[in-house]
Design a protein around this motif. Structure first.
Motif, PDB file in Angstrom:
ATOM      1  N   ILE A 250      63.454  16.535   9.916  1.00 45.61           N
ATOM      2  CA  ILE A 250      64.101  15.252  10.209  1.00 45.61           C
ATOM      3  C   ILE A 250      64.426  14.520   8.907  1.00 45.61           C
ATOM      4  N   ARG A 251      63.534  14.618   7.936  1.00 45.15           N
ATOM      5  CA  ARG A 251      63.801  13.922   6.675  1.00 45.15           C
ATOM      6  C   ARG A 251      65.074  14.452   6.025  1.00 45.15           C
ATOM      7  N   SER A 252      65.266  15.779   6.087  1.00 44.85           N
ATOM      8  CA  SER A 252      66.441  16.301   5.388  1.00 44.85           C
ATOM      9  C   SER A 252      67.692  16.277   6.256  1.00 44.85           C
ATOM     10  N   HIS A 253      67.554  16.380   7.585  1.00 48.76           N
ATOM     11  CA  HIS A 253      68.770  16.441   8.402  1.00 48.76           C
ATOM     12  C   HIS A 253      69.044  15.169   9.195  1.00 48.76           C
ATOM     13  N   LYS A 254      68.108  14.249   9.208  1.00 50.59           N
ATOM     14  CA  LYS A 254      68.294  12.917   9.799  1.00 50.59           C
ATOM     15  C   LYS A 254      68.332  12.866  11.322  1.00 50.59           C
ATOM     16  N   SER A 255      68.925  13.856  11.990  1.00 51.41           N
ATOM     17  CA  SER A 255      68.960  13.750  13.449  1.00 51.41           C
ATOM     18  C   SER A 255      68.778  15.133  14.068  1.00 51.41           C
ATOM     19  N   LEU A 256      68.409  15.140  15.344  1.00 48.26           N
ATOM     20  CA  LEU A 256      68.174  16.417  16.024  1.00 48.26           C
ATOM     21  C   LEU A 256      69.443  17.242  16.110  1.00 48.26           C
ATOM     22  N   GLU A 257      70.593  16.563  16.278  1.00 51.04           N
ATOM     23  CA  GLU A 257      71.848  17.300  16.378  1.00 51.04           C
ATOM     24  C   GLU A 257      72.030  18.207  15.164  1.00 51.04           C
ATOM     25  N   SER A 258      71.856  17.641  13.977  1.00 53.67           N
ATOM     26  CA  SER A 258      72.103  18.471  12.794  1.00 53.67           C
ATOM     27  C   SER A 258      70.934  19.428  12.551  1.00 53.67           C
ATOM     28  N   VAL A 259      69.739  19.067  13.005  1.00 52.64           N
ATOM     29  CA  VAL A 259      68.622  20.012  12.885  1.00 52.64           C
ATOM     30  C   VAL A 259      68.948  21.270  13.670  1.00 52.64           C
ATOM     31  N   LYS A 261      71.794  22.443  14.467  1.00 52.31           N
ATOM     32  CA  LYS A 261      72.863  23.206  13.820  1.00 52.31           C
ATOM     33  C   LYS A 261      72.323  24.040  12.654  1.00 52.31           C
ATOM     34  N   GLN A 262      71.388  23.478  11.933  1.00 47.12           N
ATOM     35  CA  GLN A 262      70.914  24.116  10.707  1.00 47.12           C
ATOM     36  C   GLN A 262      69.882  25.221  10.960  1.00 47.12           C
ATOM     37  N   LEU A 263      69.177  25.117  12.065  1.00 42.39           N
ATOM     38  CA  LEU A 263      68.049  26.031  12.266  1.00 42.39           C
ATOM     39  C   LEU A 263      68.511  27.462  12.498  1.00 42.39           C
ATOM     40  N   ASP A 264      67.727  28.367  11.977  1.00 41.59           N
ATOM     41  CA  ASP A 264      67.983  29.785  12.199  1.00 41.59           C
ATOM     42  C   ASP A 264      67.535  30.132  13.614  1.00 41.59           C
ATOM     43  N   PRO A 265      68.484  30.445  14.510  1.00 44.45           N
ATOM     44  CA  PRO A 265      68.113  30.651  15.918  1.00 44.45           C
ATOM     45  C   PRO A 265      67.152  31.836  16.118  1.00 44.45           C
ATOM     46  N   LYS A 266      67.155  32.762  15.159  1.00 45.32           N
ATOM     47  CA  LYS A 266      66.249  33.912  15.331  1.00 45.32           C
ATOM     48  C   LYS A 266      64.819  33.502  15.046  1.00 45.32           C
ATOM     49  N   LYS A 267      64.682  32.719  13.976  1.00 46.12           N
ATOM     50  CA  LYS A 267      63.319  32.322  13.601  1.00 46.12           C
ATOM     51  C   LYS A 267      62.779  31.230  14.520  1.00 46.12           C
ATOM     52  N   TYR A 268      63.625  30.249  14.777  1.00 47.74           N
ATOM     53  CA  TYR A 268      63.182  29.124  15.618  1.00 47.74           C
ATOM     54  C   TYR A 268      64.123  28.986  16.801  1.00 47.74           C
ATOM     55  N   PRO A 269      63.832  29.701  17.878  1.00 46.38           N
ATOM     56  CA  PRO A 269      64.740  29.643  19.021  1.00 46.38           C
ATOM     57  C   PRO A 269      64.695  28.269  19.688  1.00 46.38           C
ATOM     58  N   VAL A 270      65.863  27.612  19.705  1.00 41.65           N
ATOM     59  CA  VAL A 270      65.952  26.329  20.399  1.00 41.65           C
ATOM     60  C   VAL A 270      65.937  26.630  21.891  1.00 41.65           C
ATOM     61  N   PRO A 271      65.137  25.915  22.683  1.00 39.66           N
ATOM     62  CA  PRO A 271      65.093  26.206  24.109  1.00 39.66           C
ATOM     63  C   PRO A 271      66.473  26.083  24.729  1.00 39.66           C
ATOM     64  N   GLU A 272      66.750  26.953  25.675  1.00 38.41           N
ATOM     65  CA  GLU A 272      68.030  26.875  26.368  1.00 38.41           C
ATOM     66  C   GLU A 272      68.073  25.575  27.133  1.00 38.41           C
ATOM     67  N   ASP A 273      69.262  25.001  27.208  1.00 44.43           N
ATOM     68  CA  ASP A 273      69.430  23.780  27.975  1.00 44.43           C
ATOM     69  C   ASP A 273      68.369  22.766  27.560  1.00 44.43           C
ATOM     70  N   TRP A 274      68.475  22.329  26.305  1.00 43.56           N
ATOM     71  CA  TRP A 274      67.435  21.444  25.751  1.00 43.56           C
ATOM     72  C   TRP A 274      67.913  19.996  25.786  1.00 43.56           C
ATOM     73  N   PRO A 275      67.413  19.206  26.694  1.00 42.06           N
ATOM     74  CA  PRO A 275      67.991  17.866  26.895  1.00 42.06           C
ATOM     75  C   PRO A 275      67.414  16.821  25.946  1.00 42.06           C
ATOM     76  N   PHE A 276      67.424  17.139  24.634  1.00 48.42           N
ATOM     77  CA  PHE A 276      66.780  16.194  23.718  1.00 48.42           C
ATOM     78  C   PHE A 276      67.488  14.848  23.668  1.00 48.42           C
ATOM     79  N   ALA A 277      68.807  14.869  23.863  1.00 43.17           N
ATOM     80  CA  ALA A 277      69.546  13.613  23.782  1.00 43.17           C
ATOM     81  C   ALA A 277      69.114  12.676  24.909  1.00 43.17           C
ATOM     82  N   GLU A 278      68.893  13.231  26.100  1.00 48.44           N
ATOM     83  CA  GLU A 278      68.439  12.401  27.218  1.00 48.44           C
ATOM     84  C   GLU A 278      67.038  11.886  26.961  1.00 48.44           C
TER      85      GLU A 278
END
Lengths: 380, 259
Positions: A250-259, A261-278
């Motif tokens: 969060i310190r380097s990317h400021k928001s979850l949206e850009s986090v 985008k930046q994350l390596d999906p293989k290493k850190y799989p973002v959950p499918e259908d992740w309603p973080f904005a809600e």
């Protein structure tokens, strides 16, 4: 259930945000208490020989005992409590609630097993996990508070959010809860251990949100995003992202949206259908009653009705209840000591970060607090 | 480099006796103009403000502003080691994490050095507005101390009422009530006088517990001044002759209401 590992993270990264204080130093303060959490806490903790307190008919009274005596303890210390009850759970909490149900079922099975094996210690442990707050408990607690002359608020949704709104509007000094997500909802000052029993001699832990943000070097929105990464009640977190990585991301990317985008999906799989904005929206704009519409009034306890309710209906000892009421009335009628900080303004301190020596002892204390949470935190 | 030398070392001992029961730890702010200390007690009911002027010391040097956080009970232990007629010198390097206390006997035959660790304190500073008080009472400090001690036997709080006729102290409790009236004196003897400067009558109630802490400063001054206005903190001030002053602020007790 709150935010996973947040109190430890704060103790490690922003130790100056946490202050320990004796309960008697909170005199003259109005405090919003998360009643739903307290209810649960009392049902779990107020016991005799591992069993809940009950009337002759087997009706539970642990919660009444808790509300009665711990409220008196606060009032005797000059604190004016206002209780806030949960409304309906937000729809987004469905996943979390389902998980809790699952855990209860597991505990139920474990309890049966323990009973079979005759392991008393395990029986006690698992029966505590099975505690469930029912409508009756809530209603009885409200009746008791009404008779004691203590105000309560029914939140439309989450109690923590309503507490935070009251504190933000300056209606109360702080929020007494064990749930750290009150901070995520924007509570300026969170008080832990306020409703603990006298016997445990736990100092009150005061968390100041502004200092938390300062220490973590985050803005409130970024803090909310970090809490979601840590793990909240409303959506899953990313596997492999712990507290340390969460704050770095969060310190380097400021928001979850850009986090994301930046994350390596293989290493850190973002959950499918992740309603973080809600989820974030729930924290920023939770469903609460406008604090301006809430009037808080502390009134005289109704002695005869209290005795009727507590002693005749619930089988408490009349002498003790009358003693309790006496304490309540005495505390109400004695003049309160004014606070100096309500007359003079605190100037911003120039050296809030130069807190080296004091901070060294904090992590140890934080560990202890976490241990306590395992037993007494909310785990519906 | 910071250095402050006080030939009348007993004054510093008295200053510390006057604050150490109220404050566990506090920061001394040293600057070119002198040494200051401001801190609230842990319950945030009272505030102590000490001001020691540079000119009041026999030698004073402060090259850079310095904040020395001290554990006051440790400092008191060290000052207890000084005899009443000793010359006391406080010394610290810039950015040091220790302070040195040097005690010299008047005949220079005995010199003792004590070094104490400093602490980083996270303290809240309060801004105190300039206030025109509705009444200011000057009275002998020993008389005030006596009244506070006597009345605290009766109740937890003392009610102070000030009119142009005089000042009244009142306490009530289980054993009964106590009333002490002091009339404004006309005597010329300055130190014994009770002088009331009144704009409007004031009645306020204060906790005995804190007043009894304040009167520990009695040895510092023959006279004490009490400043009061409706619904604001009381100021109890002791002047330290030629050196500065100690002020105590105490929040009043508030009658119960539902708001």
């Amino acid at each position: 259930m709150g935010i996973l590992g947040l109190s430890k993270l704060i103790a490690d990264v922003a130790p100056s945000a946490v202050k320990e204080n004796e309960i008697k130093n909170f005199f003259g303060r109005k405090v919003a208490v998360d009643a739903s959490m307290s209810l649960y806490q009392f049902l779990v903790a107020v016991r005799q020989e591992g069993q809940m307190l009950t009337t002759a008919d087997g009706e539970t009274t642990s919660h009444l005992m808790g509300f009665f005596y711990r409220t008196i303890r606060m009032v005797e210390n000059g604190i004016k409590p206002v209780y806030v009850f949960d409304g309906k759970p937000p729809t987004m909490k469905g996943g979390e609630l389902a998980k809790r149900k699952e855990r209860r079922e597991e505990a139920q099975k474990a309890l049966e097993k323990a009973e079979e094996a005759g392991n008393a210690e395990d029986v006690e442990k698992f029966s505590r996990r099975l505690v469930k707050v029912t409508k009756t408990h809530t209603e009885e607690a409200k009746t008791l508070l009404r008779l004691m002359g203590i105000p309560y608020v029914e939140a439309p949704c989450e109690a923590e959010a309503q507490c935070a709104a009251l504190a933000k509007a300056g209606k109360v000094y702080g929020v007494a809860t064990e749930d750290m997500d009150a901070l995520t909802f924007g509570t300026p000052i969170l008080l832990r251990h306020m409703t603990f029993s006298e016997a445990r001699k736990m100092p009150i832990k005061e968390f100041h949100l502004s200092r938390v943000l300062e220490g973590l070097e985050l803005k409130q929105e970024e803090f909310i995003d970090m809490c979601i990464l840590l793990g909240c009640d409303y959506c899953d977190s990313i596997k492999g992202v712990g507290p340390k990585r969460a704050i770095e991301l969060i310190r380097s990317h400021k928001s979850l949206e850009s986090v994301v985008k930046q994350l390596d999906p293989k290493k850190y799989p973002v959950p499918e259908d992740w309603p973080f904005a809600e989820a974030r929206n729930l924290f920023i704009e939770p469903e609460v009653t406008d604090p301006a519409d809430i009037e808080l009034k502390w009134s005289e306890p109704q002695e005869e009705k209290l005795v009727e309710f507590m002693c005749e209906e619930k089988g408490f000892s009349e002498e003790r209840i009358r003693n309790g009421i006496k304490k309540l009335t005495k505390a109400r009628n004695s003049s309160t000591q004014g606070r100096l900080d309500s007359f003079f303004k605190v100037l911003p301190s120039p050296n809030s970060n130069a807190n080296k020596r004091k901070s060294e002892e904090k992590p140890g204390a934080a560990k202890k607090a976490r241990g306590g949470r395992g037993k007494f935190g909310k785990a519906r | 480099m910071f250095e402050a030398r006080l030939v009348k070392g007993s004054l510093l001992k008295n200053v510390l006796d006057a604050i150490k029961d109220l404050l566990k730890q506090a920061s001394w702010d040293c600057a070119d103009s002198g040494i200051q200390l401001q801190a609230m007690d842990s319950s945030h009911v009272s505030l102590v403000s000490v001001n020691l002027k540079a000119e009041g010391f026999d030698k004073y040097r402060c090259d850079r502003n310095l904040i020395m956080g001290m554990d006051l009970s440790s400092m008191s232990k060290i000052l207890k080691c000084a005899a009443n007629d000793d010359i006391i010198t406080m010394k610290a390097q810039d950015n040091a994490d220790t302070v040195t206390f040097m005690f010299e006997s008047p005949n220079q035959e005995k010199v003792s050095d004590y070094e104490m660790k400093l602490m980083n304190l996270d303290q809240e500073h309060l801004g105190i507005p300039e206030t025109q008080y509705a009444c200011v009472v000057k009275m002998p400090s020993a008389e005030f101390a006596r009244i506070c001690r006597d009345l605290s036997n009766f109740g937890e709080s003392i009610c102070i009422a000030c009119t142009k006729e005089g000042i009244k102290f009142y306490a009530a409790g289980d054993i009964g009530t106590a009333n002490i009236k002091l009339a404004q004196t006309t005597s010329v003897d300055k130190e014994d006088a009770v002088i009331i400067d009144l704009q409007e009558p004031v009645t306020l109630t204060f906790s005995c517990h804190y007043l009894n802490m304040f009167i520990k400063a009695t040895p510092l001054s023959q006279q004490v001044s009490l400043s009061m206005s409706p619904d604001v903190p009381l100021v109890v001030e002791y002047t330290i002759h030629d050196l500065g002053h100690i002020q105590y602020f105490l929040a009043p007790k508030i009658g119960e209401n539902d708001s």
